[in-house]
Design a protein around this motif. Sequence first.
Motif, PDB file in Angstrom:
ATOM      1  N   THR A   1       0.797  -1.223   0.000  1.00 38.61           N
ATOM      2  CA  THR A   1       0.000   0.000   0.000  1.00 38.61           C
ATOM      3  C   THR A   1       0.830   1.274   0.000  1.00 38.61           C
ATOM      4  O   THR A   1       0.283   2.351  -0.130  1.00 38.61           O
ATOM      5  N   TYR A   2       2.117   1.178   0.137  1.00 41.82           N
ATOM      6  CA  TYR A   2       2.932   2.381   0.305  1.00 41.82           C
ATOM      7  C   TYR A   2       4.077   2.377  -0.697  1.00 41.82           C
ATOM      8  O   TYR A   2       4.755   1.368  -0.888  1.00 41.82           O
TER       9      TYR A   2
ATOM     10  N   LEU B   1       5.895   8.361  -3.095  1.00 35.41           N
ATOM     11  CA  LEU B   1       4.856   9.249  -2.565  1.00 35.41           C
ATOM     12  C   LEU B   1       5.454  10.334  -1.692  1.00 35.41           C
ATOM     13  O   LEU B   1       5.102  11.512  -1.794  1.00 35.41           O
TER      14      LEU B   1
ATOM     15  N   GLU C   1       5.034  14.255  -3.037  1.00 37.48           N
ATOM     16  CA  GLU C   1       4.134  15.154  -2.310  1.00 37.48           C
ATOM     17  C   GLU C   1       4.889  16.214  -1.533  1.00 37.48           C
ATOM     18  O   GLU C   1       4.521  17.389  -1.547  1.00 37.48           O
TER      19      GLU C   1
ATOM     20  N   ARG D   1      -1.802   5.019   2.557  1.00 39.44           N
ATOM     21  CA  ARG D   1      -2.138   4.472   1.236  1.00 39.44           C
ATOM     22  C   ARG D   1      -2.012   5.544   0.163  1.00 39.44           C
ATOM     23  O   ARG D   1      -1.601   5.275  -0.965  1.00 39.44           O
ATOM     24  N   SER D   2      -2.384   6.783   0.506  1.00 41.84           N
ATOM     25  CA  SER D   2      -2.209   7.919  -0.399  1.00 41.84           C
ATOM     26  C   SER D   2      -2.091   9.177   0.447  1.00 41.84           C
ATOM     27  O   SER D   2      -2.477   9.178   1.616  1.00 41.84           O
TER      28      SER D   2
ATOM     29  N   THR E   1     -11.101  10.188   4.304  1.00 39.95           N
ATOM     30  CA  THR E   1      -9.637  10.065   4.348  1.00 39.95           C
ATOM     31  C   THR E   1      -9.050  10.632   5.638  1.00 39.95           C
ATOM     32  O   THR E   1      -7.889  11.041   5.665  1.00 39.95           O
TER      33      THR E   1
END
Length: 258
Positions: A6-7, A11, A15, A65-66, A124
């Motif tokens: 999931t990671y 990311l 970000e 996850r996001s 979220t």
Amino acid sequence: MALNNTYDARLVQQETAVGAGLQILLLALLGTAIGMGPAGWLTGLAFAVASWAVLSRALHRSRPRSFGPANRVTLGRATLVGGVTALVADSFESSPPVTLFVGLTAIALILDGVDGKVARATGTSTPLGARFDMEVDAFLILVLSVYVSMEFGPWVLMIGAMRYAFVAAARVCPWLNAELPPSMARKTVAAMQGICLLLAASGCLPHLASLGVVLLALGSLTWSFGRDVRWLRRTSRVQDAEVEEILGLAPEPQTVAS
């Protein structure tokens, strides 16, 4: 390379890099608009680097996850707070345009109510997002208190420093780390701080009215923290008494001979 299902480590890089890039872009725009001096530039860049490092580490540890839309709103708000921080640092050399300072701060305060709604609407909400939001809020209040203290005196710094003093005290007194029950009064007082400090900083009120607004902010914040500390202490004592009773450590009641 994916670290788990999931990671993805990319990311973190993408970000947080976007946030740092936006911060530098905002500083460049401010520098062009007002001719910001070295103090403003250095403080703004230090904020950008520190924010990037802390957020990258937090993302790496929590492995979400996001990044999520709510965190993107908070990241944008953090960028504005970095701009406000640079303007406050620059104000020690020259006064920033009031309209620009008030505008950036007002947008940052308005967005404070947006990221939470976005998180709830999109499902979220995460501990990382809540902590990110809280830290941005706390730092903005600290920066505003520094700015207002230049007119009313160093006692105003108590507003910005109170939350950090509470965190420091929690390291010495672990019972302060217990979870507090939800409180609308606490949320209202927290929201008041930025509004009151911005009103005082804007110069739109007479001096005495601005002083009254700042005193209101400090008084309400002191009441709120005091109430929470009392609740935490009382709860801690009750829990300690229950543990002692379970372990048979509580003193036996003394009987009086007739």
